[in-house]
Design an enzyme around this catalytic site. Sequence first.
Site, short mmCIF file in Angstrom:
data_model
loop_
_atom_site.label_atom_id
_atom_site.label_comp_id
_atom_site.label_asym_id
_atom_site.label_seq_id
_atom_site.Cartn_x
_atom_site.Cartn_y
_atom_site.Cartn_z
N CYS A 93 0.87 -1.24 0.15
CA CYS A 93 0.08 0.04 0.06
C CYS A 93 0.89 1.17 0.18
O CYS A 93 1.50 1.43 -1.10
CB CYS A 93 -0.89 -0.24 1.42
SG CYS A 93 -2.50 0.92 0.78
N HIS A 102 -3.31 -5.32 1.73
CA HIS A 102 -2.65 -5.85 2.89
C HIS A 102 -2.51 -7.16 3.31
O HIS A 102 -3.29 -7.65 4.25
CB HIS A 102 -3.29 -4.90 4.02
CG HIS A 102 -3.06 -3.44 3.90
ND1 HIS A 102 -2.03 -2.77 4.63
CD2 HIS A 102 -3.72 -2.49 3.28
CE1 HIS A 102 -2.11 -1.47 4.23
NE2 HIS A 102 -3.21 -1.06 3.46
N GLU A 114 -0.67 -8.53 5.35
CA GLU A 114 -0.18 -8.78 6.68
C GLU A 114 -1.59 -8.71 7.67
O GLU A 114 -1.58 -9.08 8.98
CB GLU A 114 0.76 -7.79 7.09
CG GLU A 114 0.15 -6.29 7.37
CD GLU A 114 -0.16 -5.53 5.88
OE1 GLU A 114 -0.10 -6.07 4.87
OE2 GLU A 114 -0.45 -4.13 6.37
#
Length: 190
Positions: free
Chosen positions: A78, A170, A172
């Site tokens: 991002c 994302h 994660e």
Amino acid sequence: MKVGILALQGAVREHRNMLHRLGAQTVDVLNPQDLRGVSGLILPGGESTTVGKLMLRYGLLTPIAEAGRAGLPIFGTCTGLILLAKHINNSSQHTLALMDASVERNAFGRQQASFEADMPIPVLGGKPFHAIFIRAPYIEKVGSGVTVLLRHDEKILFARQGNLLAAAFHPELTDDTRIHEYFLSFIIEN
Ligand code: GLN
């Protein structure tokens, strides 16, 4: 293997947890000395204008750009994707200018400021990846050295240029470790 995580702002802990699950050691990168001995670097999400300014202030912009040019594997999510790019549309903010890509920031309409979708990503094999977008950018165009790993509605959302990996979303924030594993494979091959 020790992987640095740029820790000036953003989703640092989530990347750290993901890497620890995969058996990698991590170090939070806050100043140039922290880059010593790292074999890869993650640039997390956040706000790219702010992170760019902080990188400059903490003396990190040039050493990270040099390390990237010298082949250090770097993965940007991002804001990290924005920081990797050579060109940001309508902006003169600081970036590392490493990836041959033109990026459009905050590029999804208001209603889609945040959204999630299952996206098939062939390089990961198997099931689609649950991609989470938060005021996400996209890559509008890339140079010939860049491999597009995910394109959706004409927007490039995941791409690789040699040692550089960039995702508009994302990984994660999910439980799915495949993209981090893919990034760690760059380090092992390096
Ligand atoms: N919109 C942010 C920017 O331009 C990126 C958002 C994010 O990293 N989740 O930097």
